[in-house]
Design a protein around this motif. Structure first.
Motif, PDB file in Angstrom:
ATOM      1  N   GLU A 186       0.041   5.106   5.834  1.00 35.47           N
ATOM      2  CA  GLU A 186      -0.777   4.108   5.448  1.00 35.47           C
ATOM      3  C   GLU A 186       0.152   3.016   4.719  1.00 35.47           C
ATOM      4  O   GLU A 186      -0.278   1.746   4.263  1.00 35.47           O
ATOM      5  N   ARG A 187       1.476   3.185   4.749  1.00 36.50           N
ATOM      6  CA  ARG A 187       2.419   2.379   4.348  1.00 36.50           C
ATOM      7  C   ARG A 187       2.577   1.094   5.168  1.00 36.50           C
ATOM      8  O   ARG A 187       2.941   1.434   6.114  1.00 36.50           O
ATOM      9  N   LYS A 188       2.553  -0.087   4.693  1.00 36.61           N
ATOM     10  CA  LYS A 188       2.720  -1.267   5.382  1.00 36.61           C
ATOM     11  C   LYS A 188       4.150  -1.479   5.305  1.00 36.61           C
ATOM     12  O   LYS A 188       4.939  -1.366   4.552  1.00 36.61           O
ATOM     13  N   ASN A 246       0.797  -1.182   0.205  1.00 39.72           N
ATOM     14  CA  ASN A 246       0.013   0.186   0.119  1.00 39.72           C
ATOM     15  C   ASN A 246       0.881   1.285  -0.007  1.00 39.72           C
ATOM     16  O   ASN A 246       0.682   2.255   0.816  1.00 39.72           O
ATOM     17  N   ILE A 247       1.816   1.338  -0.832  1.00 39.41           N
ATOM     18  CA  ILE A 247       2.759   2.415  -0.814  1.00 39.41           C
ATOM     19  C   ILE A 247       2.328   3.473  -2.153  1.00 39.41           C
ATOM     20  O   ILE A 247       2.284   2.718  -3.303  1.00 39.41           O
ATOM     21  N   ALA A 248       2.077   4.525  -1.713  1.00 39.61           N
ATOM     22  CA  ALA A 248       1.603   5.458  -2.761  1.00 39.61           C
ATOM     23  C   ALA A 248       2.730   5.538  -3.907  1.00 39.61           C
ATOM     24  O   ALA A 248       3.947   6.097  -3.232  1.00 39.61           O
ATOM     25  N   PRO A 249       2.509   5.446  -5.158  1.00 41.95           N
ATOM     26  CA  PRO A 249       3.700   5.784  -6.267  1.00 41.95           C
ATOM     27  C   PRO A 249       4.288   7.036  -5.945  1.00 41.95           C
ATOM     28  O   PRO A 249       5.476   7.156  -6.304  1.00 41.95           O
ATOM     29  N   GLY A 250       3.676   8.005  -5.787  1.00 40.56           N
ATOM     30  CA  GLY A 250       3.964   9.359  -5.801  1.00 40.56           C
ATOM     31  C   GLY A 250       4.766   9.823  -4.546  1.00 40.56           C
ATOM     32  O   GLY A 250       5.425  10.826  -4.723  1.00 40.56           O
TER      33      GLY A 250
END
Length: 374
Positions: A246-248, A213-217
């Motif tokens: 929110e990054r696991k 759940n890592i946002a690419p931006g």
């Protein structure tokens, strides 16, 4: 509420529409090579930060009938540019599409530039400087069927350039296409995933970003909207911190990739490092002929050469037969996906596909082939 348009690779419009809905977009409508949607400023920032599939997110300013250069000039002048573009702000114009009278994008862009700076001189007694490389405001003009749509490009450089990949192989898969291919597999994220022809590692990396759940931006230094006059730094910081939170931390399963070329594996490791995933993804040098399955079951994803940019001088038929043999003999219990840009070559795999999804790799029509290996 503003009207936006996210540009995407051909064939991914429905997937992108689904992604946008999940991010909170309203009035989502897939079109050709893009998706129209509505939302507030927070949504604009969020889509730029989180979209795995979009190239650019455009903020629509106006649409008007446009048959010739005079219509274009008048239509651009009818927009009040003061909220978007003061004389101390640099800008550039990107023109796409054409009609019978306006069939040269360079001329179209020039006409738009003239209309904007003429209005500025009239209103401010001064004008903006053009900066084609790093403008603070990028205007996008699209001509289609005697209509002109004028937008601001909120993304800056294309969103597929995540920022984690300075190192790429000879025929790199765009990060956005890799993310789409992973999405199409329905990989649950808790079973092993392997790319046996991984090049610079894009498929395992994008799969891991999804699973964690890592946002690419998060890997990018900047977005186009950062230099807009109405940029809300507090709102952006809030959304950025939310994405960080929110990054696991840990992949719940084994993810890896191998390639026979040691230089590209070195590149893949650098890319993993830049994603802070070097400890979590296995990249190693291995010839396909010697590959053994790392687990009893899992998902195998690969983008073998199909004679367009790589492998034109080798016997690709034999290579595809080898791929099929390795899948049949050593990957029983796995689900395999192969991106094929050449139907003739994919026949050499010697397996019956359970599913075929049409996608485009750039302008090349391809198929994402699924094989259930019993």
């Amino acid at each position: 509420m503003a009207i936006y348009f996210a540009t995407v690779a051909r064939g991914l419009e429905a997937l992108a529409a689904n992604e946008l809905q999940n991010l909170g977009a309203q009035q989502v409508e897939p079109g050709f090579c893009g998706v129209a949607f509505e939302g507030d400023r927070a949504l604009l920032y969020r889509v730029n930060l989180w979209s795995r599939l979009a190239f650019r997110v455009l903020l629509k300013l106006a649409k008007f009938p446009c048959y010739d250069a005079d219509d274009l000039y008048r239509g651009i002048q009818a927009i009040d540019w003061r909220p978007y573009l003061s004389p101390d702000t640099t800008f550039a114009v990107d023109a796409t599409g054409k009609n019978r009278s306006l069939n040269h994008t360079h001329f179209t862009a020039l006409q738009v530039k003239n209309a904007v700076v003429d209005q500025q001189r009239e209103q401010w007694g001064d004008r903006s400087t053009i900066d084609t490389q790093h403008p603070e405001v990028r205007i996008n003009v699209h001509l289609e069927a005697d209509a002109c749509t004028v937008s601001l490009d909120s993304s800056g450089s294309s969103l597929h350039r995540r920022g984690y990949r300075p190192a790429v192989g000879a025929a790199p898969l765009k990060e956005s296409l890799a993310a789409a291919l992973v999405t199409l597999t329905d990989w649950p994220g808790n079973v092993p995933l392997l790319d046996p022809l991984c090049g610079s590692g894009t498929l395992p990396l994008e799969a891991s970003l999804v699973a964690l759940n890592i946002a690419p931006g998060l890997f990018r230094e900047e977005f186009g909207f950062h230099t807009w006059p109405d940029f809300d730094a507090d709102l952006w910081d809030e959304l950025y911190q939310e994405a960080e939170a929110e990054r696991k931390q840990d992949l719940g399963t084994w993810v890896g990739g191998c390639d026979r070329d040691s230089a590209t594996i070195h590149q893949a490791r650098i890319n993993a490092q830049r994603c802070d995933l070097a400890e979590q993804i296995q990249f190693w040098v291995e010839d396909l002929a010697n590959l053994e399955a790392p687990a009893d079951s899992g998902y195998l994803l690969c983008n073998p050469p199909y004679g367009q940019r790589l492998g034109t001088d080798t016997d690709l038929g034999a290579f595809y037969k080898l791929l099929g043999d390795v899948l049949k003999q050593r990957f029983k219990g796995w689900t395999a996906f192969v991106l094929s840009g050449n139907k003739e070559l994919s026949r050499h795999i010697g397996l019956k596909s359970a599913q075929r999804v049409a996608v485009y790799n750039g302008t090349l029509p391809c198929q994402w082939l699924k094989y259930e290996l019993y």
